[in-house]
Design a protein around this motif. Structure first.
Motif, PDB file in Angstrom:
ATOM      1  N   MET A 145      -5.971   2.024  -3.135  1.00 25.47           N
ATOM      2  CA  MET A 145      -5.829   0.590  -2.917  1.00 25.47           C
ATOM      3  C   MET A 145      -6.706   0.136  -1.752  1.00 25.47           C
ATOM      4  O   MET A 145      -7.431  -0.867  -1.845  1.00 25.47           O
ATOM      5  CB  MET A 145      -4.362   0.242  -2.641  1.00 25.47           C
ATOM      6  CG  MET A 145      -4.101  -1.230  -2.334  1.00 25.47           C
ATOM      7  SD  MET A 145      -4.447  -2.344  -3.712  1.00 25.47           S
ATOM      8  CE  MET A 145      -3.126  -1.863  -4.846  1.00 25.47           C
ATOM      9  N   LEU A 146      -6.659   0.869  -0.633  1.00 23.92           N
ATOM     10  CA  LEU A 146      -7.430   0.463   0.540  1.00 23.92           C
ATOM     11  C   LEU A 146      -8.929   0.595   0.313  1.00 23.92           C
ATOM     12  O   LEU A 146      -9.708  -0.253   0.766  1.00 23.92           O
ATOM     13  CB  LEU A 146      -7.012   1.280   1.759  1.00 23.92           C
ATOM     14  CG  LEU A 146      -5.606   1.023   2.314  1.00 23.92           C
ATOM     15  CD1 LEU A 146      -5.385   1.840   3.577  1.00 23.92           C
ATOM     16  CD2 LEU A 146      -5.386  -0.456   2.601  1.00 23.92           C
TER      17      LEU A 146
ATOM     18  N   ILE B 185      -0.065   7.965   3.950  1.00 27.62           N
ATOM     19  CA  ILE B 185      -0.563   7.197   2.818  1.00 27.62           C
ATOM     20  C   ILE B 185      -0.770   8.139   1.634  1.00 27.62           C
ATOM     21  O   ILE B 185      -1.213   9.275   1.787  1.00 27.62           O
ATOM     22  CB  ILE B 185      -1.875   6.469   3.191  1.00 27.62           C
ATOM     23  CG1 ILE B 185      -2.266   5.456   2.112  1.00 27.62           C
ATOM     24  CG2 ILE B 185      -3.009   7.447   3.474  1.00 27.62           C
ATOM     25  CD1 ILE B 185      -3.385   4.528   2.526  1.00 27.62           C
ATOM     26  N   THR B 186      -0.409   7.673   0.445  1.00 27.06           N
ATOM     27  CA  THR B 186      -0.557   8.484  -0.760  1.00 27.06           C
ATOM     28  C   THR B 186      -1.954   8.299  -1.348  1.00 27.06           C
ATOM     29  O   THR B 186      -2.729   7.440  -0.908  1.00 27.06           O
ATOM     30  CB  THR B 186       0.482   8.083  -1.808  1.00 27.06           C
ATOM     31  OG1 THR B 186       0.214   6.736  -2.232  1.00 27.06           O
ATOM     32  CG2 THR B 186       1.903   8.173  -1.240  1.00 27.06           C
ATOM     33  N   LEU B 187      -2.268   9.099  -2.355  1.00 29.57           N
ATOM     34  CA  LEU B 187      -3.550   8.940  -3.041  1.00 29.57           C
ATOM     35  C   LEU B 187      -3.666   7.551  -3.657  1.00 29.57           C
ATOM     36  O   LEU B 187      -4.742   6.933  -3.661  1.00 29.57           O
ATOM     37  CB  LEU B 187      -3.711  10.016  -4.112  1.00 29.57           C
ATOM     38  CG  LEU B 187      -3.906  11.451  -3.599  1.00 29.57           C
ATOM     39  CD1 LEU B 187      -3.965  12.428  -4.778  1.00 29.57           C
ATOM     40  CD2 LEU B 187      -5.166  11.566  -2.752  1.00 29.57           C
TER      41      LEU B 187
ATOM     42  N   ASP C  10     -10.699   1.116  -2.875  1.00 35.07           N
ATOM     43  CA  ASP C  10     -11.286   0.556  -4.096  1.00 35.07           C
ATOM     44  C   ASP C  10     -10.983  -0.923  -4.282  1.00 35.07           C
ATOM     45  O   ASP C  10     -11.769  -1.642  -4.901  1.00 35.07           O
ATOM     46  CB  ASP C  10     -10.790   1.328  -5.320  1.00 35.07           C
ATOM     47  CG  ASP C  10     -11.233   2.777  -5.317  1.00 35.07           C
ATOM     48  OD1 ASP C  10     -12.098   3.132  -4.499  1.00 35.07           O
ATOM     49  OD2 ASP C  10     -10.701   3.565  -6.124  1.00 35.07           O
ATOM     50  N   VAL C  11      -9.822  -1.369  -3.784  1.00 34.21           N
ATOM     51  CA  VAL C  11      -9.436  -2.774  -3.949  1.00 34.21           C
ATOM     52  C   VAL C  11      -9.729  -3.577  -2.696  1.00 34.21           C
ATOM     53  O   VAL C  11     -10.393  -4.609  -2.737  1.00 34.21           O
ATOM     54  CB  VAL C  11      -7.947  -2.887  -4.343  1.00 34.21           C
ATOM     55  CG1 VAL C  11      -7.557  -4.357  -4.516  1.00 34.21           C
ATOM     56  CG2 VAL C  11      -7.677  -2.106  -5.622  1.00 34.21           C
ATOM     57  N   PHE C  12      -9.230  -3.101  -1.544  1.00 36.95           N
ATOM     58  CA  PHE C  12      -9.452  -3.827  -0.298  1.00 36.95           C
ATOM     59  C   PHE C  12     -10.822  -3.556   0.317  1.00 36.95           C
ATOM     60  O   PHE C  12     -11.256  -4.279   1.204  1.00 36.95           O
ATOM     61  CB  PHE C  12      -8.365  -3.474   0.718  1.00 36.95           C
ATOM     62  CG  PHE C  12      -6.978  -3.916   0.332  1.00 36.95           C
ATOM     63  CD1 PHE C  12      -6.750  -4.739  -0.760  1.00 36.95           C
ATOM     64  CD2 PHE C  12      -5.883  -3.506   1.076  1.00 36.95           C
ATOM     65  CE1 PHE C  12      -5.475  -5.133  -1.116  1.00 36.95           C
ATOM     66  CE2 PHE C  12      -4.595  -3.900   0.735  1.00 36.95           C
ATOM     67  CZ  PHE C  12      -4.396  -4.712  -0.374  1.00 36.95           C
ATOM     68  N   LYS C  13     -11.492  -2.483  -0.132  1.00 38.86           N
ATOM     69  CA  LYS C  13     -12.848  -2.146   0.318  1.00 38.86           C
ATOM     70  C   LYS C  13     -12.928  -1.921   1.824  1.00 38.86           C
ATOM     71  O   LYS C  13     -13.909  -2.326   2.485  1.00 38.86           O
ATOM     72  CB  LYS C  13     -13.839  -3.249  -0.088  1.00 38.86           C
ATOM     73  CG  LYS C  13     -13.779  -3.692  -1.527  1.00 38.86           C
ATOM     74  CD  LYS C  13     -14.239  -2.612  -2.483  1.00 38.86           C
ATOM     75  CE  LYS C  13     -14.304  -3.121  -3.918  1.00 38.86           C
ATOM     76  NZ  LYS C  13     -14.680  -2.089  -4.892  1.00 38.86           N
ATOM     77  N   ILE C  14     -11.921  -1.261   2.407  1.00 38.02           N
ATOM     78  CA  ILE C  14     -11.876  -1.067   3.849  1.00 38.02           C
ATOM     79  C   ILE C  14     -13.095  -0.291   4.333  1.00 38.02           C
ATOM     80  O   ILE C  14     -13.444   0.758   3.789  1.00 38.02           O
ATOM     81  CB  ILE C  14     -10.583  -0.324   4.259  1.00 38.02           C
ATOM     82  CG1 ILE C  14      -9.344  -1.185   3.938  1.00 38.02           C
ATOM     83  CG2 ILE C  14     -10.616   0.049   5.741  1.00 38.02           C
ATOM     84  CD1 ILE C  14      -9.272  -2.491   4.672  1.00 38.02           C
ATOM     85  N   LYS C  15     -13.730  -0.808   5.392  1.00 40.07           N
ATOM     86  CA  LYS C  15     -14.895  -0.141   5.981  1.00 40.07           C
ATOM     87  C   LYS C  15     -14.587   0.453   7.347  1.00 40.07           C
ATOM     88  O   LYS C  15     -15.307   1.350   7.801  1.00 40.07           O
ATOM     89  CB  LYS C  15     -16.063  -1.124   6.117  1.00 40.07           C
ATOM     90  CG  LYS C  15     -16.675  -1.563   4.799  1.00 40.07           C
ATOM     91  CD  LYS C  15     -17.867  -2.469   5.046  1.00 40.07           C
ATOM     92  CE  LYS C  15     -18.502  -2.931   3.734  1.00 40.07           C
ATOM     93  NZ  LYS C  15     -19.642  -3.858   3.988  1.00 40.07           N
ATOM     94  N   SER C  16     -13.558  -0.088   8.037  1.00 41.86           N
ATOM     95  CA  SER C  16     -13.277   0.362   9.402  1.00 41.86           C
ATOM     96  C   SER C  16     -11.786   0.473   9.633  1.00 41.86           C
ATOM     97  O   SER C  16     -11.011  -0.377   9.161  1.00 41.86           O
ATOM     98  CB  SER C  16     -13.877  -0.607  10.430  1.00 41.86           C
ATOM     99  OG  SER C  16     -15.270  -0.740  10.258  1.00 41.86           O
ATOM    100  N   GLU C  17     -11.381   1.514  10.370  1.00 44.19           N
ATOM    101  CA  GLU C  17      -9.995   1.707  10.783  1.00 44.19           C
ATOM    102  C   GLU C  17      -9.944   1.750  12.309  1.00 44.19           C
ATOM    103  O   GLU C  17     -10.640   2.565  12.932  1.00 44.19           O
ATOM    104  CB  GLU C  17      -9.424   3.005  10.216  1.00 44.19           C
ATOM    105  CG  GLU C  17      -8.015   3.319  10.714  1.00 44.19           C
ATOM    106  CD  GLU C  17      -7.522   4.699  10.317  1.00 44.19           C
ATOM    107  OE1 GLU C  17      -6.460   5.124  10.820  1.00 44.19           O
ATOM    108  OE2 GLU C  17      -8.210   5.370   9.504  1.00 44.19           O
TER     109      GLU C  17
ATOM    110  N   VAL D  76       0.874  -1.168   0.000  1.00 48.84           N
ATOM    111  CA  VAL D  76       0.000   0.000   0.000  1.00 48.84           C
ATOM    112  C   VAL D  76       0.908   1.214   0.000  1.00 48.84           C
ATOM    113  O   VAL D  76       1.682   1.422   0.935  1.00 48.84           O
ATOM    114  CB  VAL D  76      -0.934   0.014   1.228  1.00 48.84           C
ATOM    115  CG1 VAL D  76      -1.811   1.258   1.203  1.00 48.84           C
ATOM    116  CG2 VAL D  76      -1.801  -1.241   1.259  1.00 48.84           C
ATOM    117  N   ASP D  77       0.840   2.021  -1.038  1.00 52.01           N
ATOM    118  CA  ASP D  77       1.798   3.091  -1.236  1.00 52.01           C
ATOM    119  C   ASP D  77       1.759   4.109  -0.090  1.00 52.01           C
ATOM    120  O   ASP D  77       0.698   4.590   0.291  1.00 52.01           O
ATOM    121  CB  ASP D  77       1.520   3.798  -2.564  1.00 52.01           C
ATOM    122  CG  ASP D  77       2.683   4.664  -3.015  1.00 52.01           C
ATOM    123  OD1 ASP D  77       3.809   4.155  -3.044  1.00 52.01           O
ATOM    124  OD2 ASP D  77       2.458   5.842  -3.333  1.00 52.01           O
TER     125      ASP D  77
END
Length: 376
Positions: A211-212, A204-206, A214-221, A161-162
């Motif tokens: 990645m987080l 974290i970059t744009l 659109d690809v990983f579909k993260i919902k919670s941090e 993850v960039d």
């Protein structure tokens, strides 16, 4: 209309893979109308040579490979290429690569390629991918048959993850009860924004954010950094955006005694994991090693991972740029602490621990049901 009448399978020793050709002829024609040629891989590696050598050595020998002072945590990429020819001298405009890991082939992700290759990042381990290619020319469109490649079945699934370091999926491991931990559900990482900043300052970059989301579909941090001293960098919402649930459940630096002394934080963190709607989840502290390592340890123990895989997951942080090496002292202290609870296995002892801080067995079973696939 083109009618497919032959598929020729040719096997050769080429980079330890087979070569497969899709040959298509038009009705009544002797010569192929078009032809695709692919290399078919059966054990695509995601780990670099350095990572791979460590994973095939004793887990305690990590300092022979990484010392936590360089960015060595990223996975290998994998480039899939192909050849395409027609007998009519047409000009190729572009290609579309269609890929899925769904064995029912009900849906594909599609990637536009300007030339005859595509480079994958962050592949899922132990997985067969199905794909076909469509070539668009100045005359027509031509599609190949469906082909496959398979990734190696060795954890951890470290990902890139960039902008951030020490990122990996907690999934992919097989438990003592022969169930696989689902991939793409929970990720551990270093911080997403700079700590101790008076204004929000993303690390974290744009591209990494894309990645987080659109690809990983993260919902919670889940953010384990402290708040009172601004270690979390003035955050009130996730740097990924307000659509991502932000849980600032801080933990202190007494890493050895977190599970014993910071039971409220442990309850808060693991309550997030009981709710299926919170997934996929990403959690972190500052460098994603110590406090993050505690949460990963207790989650892995609860899911039933064997001791060696738990050690591997913890020590793999040495491949990240985490400011210095980590050994076995911290993680051994948590093995020792769990040993004081009732149960015949580490998983049973983890259940006893969480029940002692207020969880019901049903809540703990729910975490396991969410995170574990059926028996493999």
């Amino acid at each position: 209309m083109l009618k497919k009448i032959s598929l020729l399978l040719l096997t050769s020793l080429l980079s330890s893979c087979a070569t497969t050709r899709s040959v298509v002829k038009a009705e009544g024609e002797q010569e192929p109308t078009y032809e695709f040629s692919f290399n078919e891989y059966n054990n695509v590696r995601i780990h670099t040579d350095l990572q791979y050598n460590y994973l095939n050595d004793e887990y305690q020998n990590v300092n022979n490979y990484a010392s936590g002072t360089s960015e060595l945590s990223r996975p290998l990429t994998f480039t899939l290429d192909w050849d395409f020819i027609t007998n009519s001298g047409e000009t190729i405009n572009d290609y579309y690569l269609n890929v899925t890991s769904d064995e029912t082939l009900s849906s594909f992700e599609t990637y536009k390629c300007s030339n005859s290759e595509y480079t994958f990042t962050n592949l899922i381990i132990g997985t067969t991918y199905y794909y076909f290619v469509t070539a668009n020319t100045n005359v027509s469109s031509y599609s190949s048959d469906i082909h496959t490649f398979k990734t190696e079945d060795k954890g951890p699934r470290n990902v890139y993850v960039d902008g951030i370091t020490n990122v990996r999926d907690l999934g992919g491991y097989v438990t003592a009860s022969n169930k696989r931990v689902k991939q793409g559900m929970v990720y551990r990482t270093g911080q997403l924004n700079n700590g101790y900043s008076l204004t929000v300052s993303p690390k974290i970059t744009l591209e990494g954010r894309k990645m987080l989301l659109d690809v990983f579909k993260i919902k919670s941090e889940i953010d384990l950094r402290e708040i009172y001293n601004n270690e979390n960098g003035a955050l009130y919402d996730s740097v990924l955006g307000k659509d991502v649930n932000y849980y600032p459940y801080h933990m202190g630096w007494d890493v050895v005694n977190i599970a014993k002394n910071e039971t409220e934080s442990m309850r808060n963190v693991f309550k997030v994991f009981t709710n299926r709607n919170n997934y996929p989840v990403i959690f972190h502290c500052a460098i994603g090693t110590d406090r993050t390592g505690v949460v990963a340890f207790y989650l892995n123990a609860l899911l039933g991972l064997n001791n060696v895989d738990i050690y591997r997951d913890y020590l793999f942080s040495n491949f990240g740029n985490i400011g210095g090496p980590r050994g076995l002292d911290h993680i051994n202290s948590h093995f020792t602490y769990l040993s004081t609870f009732e149960g015949n296995t580490l998983q049973e002892k983890a259940y006893s621990y969480f029940e002692s801080i207020g969880f019901t067995k049903q809540e703990l079973d729910n975490i396991c049901n969410i995170m574990l696939e059926p028996n493999i």
